[in-house]
Structure formats: C-alpha cells, structure tokens
Design an enzyme around this catalytic site. Sequence first.
Site, PDB file in Angstrom:
ATOM      1  N   ASP A 173       1.040  -0.996   0.515  1.00 33.22           N
ATOM      2  CA  ASP A 173      -0.224  -0.080  -0.393  1.00 33.22           C
ATOM      3  C   ASP A 173       0.707   1.630   0.203  1.00 33.22           C
ATOM      4  O   ASP A 173       0.462   2.558   0.150  1.00 33.22           O
ATOM      5  CB  ASP A 173      -1.056   0.403   1.312  1.00 33.22           C
ATOM      6  CG  ASP A 173      -0.427  -0.117   2.577  1.00 33.22           C
ATOM      7  OD1 ASP A 173       0.664  -0.673   2.487  1.00 33.22           O
ATOM      8  OD2 ASP A 173      -1.023   0.288   3.345  1.00 33.22           O
ATOM      9  N   SER A 174       2.339   0.839  -0.228  1.00 35.04           N
ATOM     10  CA  SER A 174       3.332   2.242   0.241  1.00 35.04           C
ATOM     11  C   SER A 174       2.705   2.317  -1.582  1.00 35.04           C
ATOM     12  O   SER A 174       3.242   4.236  -2.300  1.00 35.04           O
ATOM     13  CB  SER A 174       4.836   1.908   0.306  1.00 35.04           C
ATOM     14  OG  SER A 174       4.853   0.524  -0.799  1.00 35.04           O
ATOM     15  N   ASP A 177      -0.969  -5.882   0.010  1.00 36.78           N
ATOM     16  CA  ASP A 177      -0.714  -5.507   0.945  1.00 36.78           C
ATOM     17  C   ASP A 177      -3.151  -5.156   1.002  1.00 36.78           C
ATOM     18  O   ASP A 177      -3.818  -4.077  -0.196  1.00 36.78           O
ATOM     19  CB  ASP A 177      -0.681  -3.885   1.691  1.00 36.78           C
ATOM     20  CG  ASP A 177       0.253  -4.037   1.867  1.00 36.78           C
ATOM     21  OD1 ASP A 177       0.245  -5.133   2.697  1.00 36.78           O
ATOM     22  OD2 ASP A 177       1.544  -3.279   2.177  1.00 36.78           O
ATOM     23  N   LYS A 217      -1.524  -9.388   2.604  1.00 34.35           N
ATOM     24  CA  LYS A 217      -0.261  -9.167   4.013  1.00 34.35           C
ATOM     25  C   LYS A 217      -1.223  -8.267   5.251  1.00 34.35           C
ATOM     26  O   LYS A 217      -2.039  -7.275   4.221  1.00 34.35           O
ATOM     27  CB  LYS A 217       0.606  -8.378   3.930  1.00 34.35           C
ATOM     28  CG  LYS A 217       1.779  -7.654   4.650  1.00 34.35           C
ATOM     29  CD  LYS A 217       2.778  -7.405   5.237  1.00 34.35           C
ATOM     30  CE  LYS A 217       2.920  -6.110   4.333  1.00 34.35           C
ATOM     31  NZ  LYS A 217       2.198  -4.955   4.594  1.00 34.35           N
ATOM     32  N   GLU A 226      -1.255  -5.614   8.407  1.00 33.25           N
ATOM     33  CA  GLU A 226      -0.555  -4.880   9.328  1.00 33.25           C
ATOM     34  C   GLU A 226      -1.140  -5.699  11.141  1.00 33.25           C
ATOM     35  O   GLU A 226      -2.623  -5.167  11.359  1.00 33.25           O
ATOM     36  CB  GLU A 226      -0.782  -3.376   9.332  1.00 33.25           C
ATOM     37  CG  GLU A 226       0.030  -3.358   8.391  1.00 33.25           C
ATOM     38  CD  GLU A 226       0.382  -1.243   8.164  1.00 33.25           C
ATOM     39  OE1 GLU A 226      -0.005  -0.612   9.112  1.00 33.25           O
ATOM     40  OE2 GLU A 226       0.900  -1.388   7.247  1.00 33.25           O
ATOM     41  N   GLU A 249       9.052  -4.141  10.567  1.00 30.76           N
ATOM     42  CA  GLU A 249       9.119  -2.998   9.976  1.00 30.76           C
ATOM     43  C   GLU A 249       9.900  -1.715  11.479  1.00 30.76           C
ATOM     44  O   GLU A 249       9.043  -1.849  12.567  1.00 30.76           O
ATOM     45  CB  GLU A 249       8.530  -2.083   9.382  1.00 30.76           C
ATOM     46  CG  GLU A 249       8.634  -0.758   8.934  1.00 30.76           C
ATOM     47  CD  GLU A 249       7.690  -0.294   7.559  1.00 30.76           C
ATOM     48  OE1 GLU A 249       6.614  -1.363   7.271  1.00 30.76           O
ATOM     49  OE2 GLU A 249       7.989   0.796   7.869  1.00 30.76           O
TER      50      GLU A 249
HETATM   51  O1  KIV Z   1       3.155  -1.258   2.064  1.00 27.13           O
HETATM   52  C1  KIV Z   1       4.512  -1.341   1.637  1.00 27.13           C
HETATM   53  O2  KIV Z   1       5.903  -0.978   1.169  1.00 27.13           O
HETATM   54  C2  KIV Z   1       5.282  -2.443   2.965  1.00 27.13           C
HETATM   55  C3  KIV Z   1       6.793  -2.708   3.217  1.00 27.13           C
HETATM   56  C4  KIV Z   1       6.984  -1.445   3.940  1.00 27.13           C
HETATM   57  C5  KIV Z   1       7.134  -3.665   3.725  1.00 27.13           C
HETATM   58  O3  KIV Z   1       4.674  -2.518   3.991  1.00 27.13           O
END
Ligand code: KIV
Length: 262
Positions: free
Chosen positions: A42-43, A81, A110, A112, A179
């Site tokens: 989600d980055s 994510d 994934k 969080e 992280e």
């Molecule tokens: O969204 C992302 O890029 C992440 C990484 C920082 C692990 O979750």
Amino acid sequence: MTPIEFTRAKASGKKLSMATCYDYTFGRLLAQSPIDAILVGDSAAMVIHGHETTLTATVEMMRVHVAAVARAAANKLIVADMPFLSFRKGLTAAMEAAHVLMSAGAHALKLEGVVGHEDVVEHLVRSGIPVMGHVGLQPQSVKAYGGFKPQGREETSALEIAKNASRLEELGVFGIVIECVPAVLAGQITQALSVPTIGIGAGPGCDGQILVLQDLLGLNSSFHPRFARAFCEGEKTIFEALTSYDDAVKSGSFPTSKESYS
Ligand code: KIV
C-alpha cells in the site's frame, strides 16, 4: 515460490529477498530477477500516487496495481497489502476486499497488526488464503504514532510486538514483515518463530529483507531512511538519459533515417 516453500526456506537457512512492485514494467524486470517474492504494497499510495501516508490506499487502487503486477510476474509469489481499514469493517467487508485482491492476481495477502482483527486473519487462513503478518512500525497507524517512528524501543512495546508476532504465527501466517524495530528485538522474534521474518529497518537477524523498489533502485534521493540502501543510482541514470534524449532532439541527431520509415 509458493507460500509453503517460502515458509520452508527458514528451516533450510535460505535467506529470502522481497521487493515491492506496483506496475507492469517493473513487474517484468522482477519476474526475470532472482528476487523471491513481490509485495504490492500500500506504499503505492506514497511512491506512485505521491500521498504523504498509506492511509489513502483503497481496495480499488490496490486492485489495479495487483492486476498490473500479476500480468507481468505471475511466476513470482505476489503478496498484496490489504489497505487501511479494509480489514477493520467487519468480517464480511474484509472477505470482500480479500476476494477483490485475490481475483486480481494476488497469491497471498498482508495485513498490518493483529489485535482486533484476529478473526479476519484466522478466517482468511481457513479460507485457503495465505496470509503474511506485519508487526513493528505499522504505517497504517502513523496518526497514532504521530509520525513514522521506529517502534519497540521501550520494553512494553517490544514485548507487545513479540507477542503479536507469536499470535500471528499461531493464527497460521506463512511469514511476518518486521518493520523499523531494534535489530536485537527483530533477531529475538526471528529466533522464537518457525515462520520466516522479513525485515525492513529491522537489522540483519531476520530471515529475509524487503525494500521498496524505488528506494533500492535509487529513484528517490529526497528519502533517505538509514535502512534504505540504494543498489544503483537510478535517479542519476534516468536524468542522464532524459538529458541525452533532449540534446538529441534539439541537435537534430534523433531520429536518424534508420529510426524513420521510408
Ligand atoms: O507497503 C509497503 O511497502 C510495505 C513494506 C514497507 C513492507 O508494507
């Protein structure tokens, strides 16, 4: 690599490499690389869309990025994510979001954290969806932290992070991203778990590492956290190419007759 192979890598002592990816062009390059797995993070909200946090990522935004990466790199393990709040609006909403991302081509999801959505993690795992955990600095909680700050530096928070990692393992995740926590803590968590840990800003004691693709390619000189090593000078290389192109157009040396149709 399948999620089962990913998990088994830990027992064989093989280190795991992961990078983020959000599009087809880089997906093609990653598909041909030795990197073990891709995270459609989600980055994307920050790296691709220019937002200040990941809170603006939506299921629809993630679906588009997952689909583009899956068209290029379905040979790799693609983890997607689940974006901000998509797994905190009840089980049905979470399963609908999961369905969208898996249908778009993700092989695993994934999430969080774990406290407050254990039911979602458990239900996803029991529905046959491989789940990756994420502890330590959880960027979706940036407002609660008051900024992107390393976590687990105090004993209570370190214990909480270690407890959450163990809980995720109990719930059946196949790996856990850690992280921005002290290297010692990440090492201890790694020793305590049988599933692999993938570190970002969590030191060398993890079973693998992940970096944001644009950081590892040196494409963001304005962002320099200490853990984000640039493995090439991407920004410089691209700027030189753009300058050469501009020169060639303006000097008339591009295009040549070979680059034109007769
Ligand atoms: O969204 C992302 O890029 C992440 C990484 C920082 C692990 O979750």
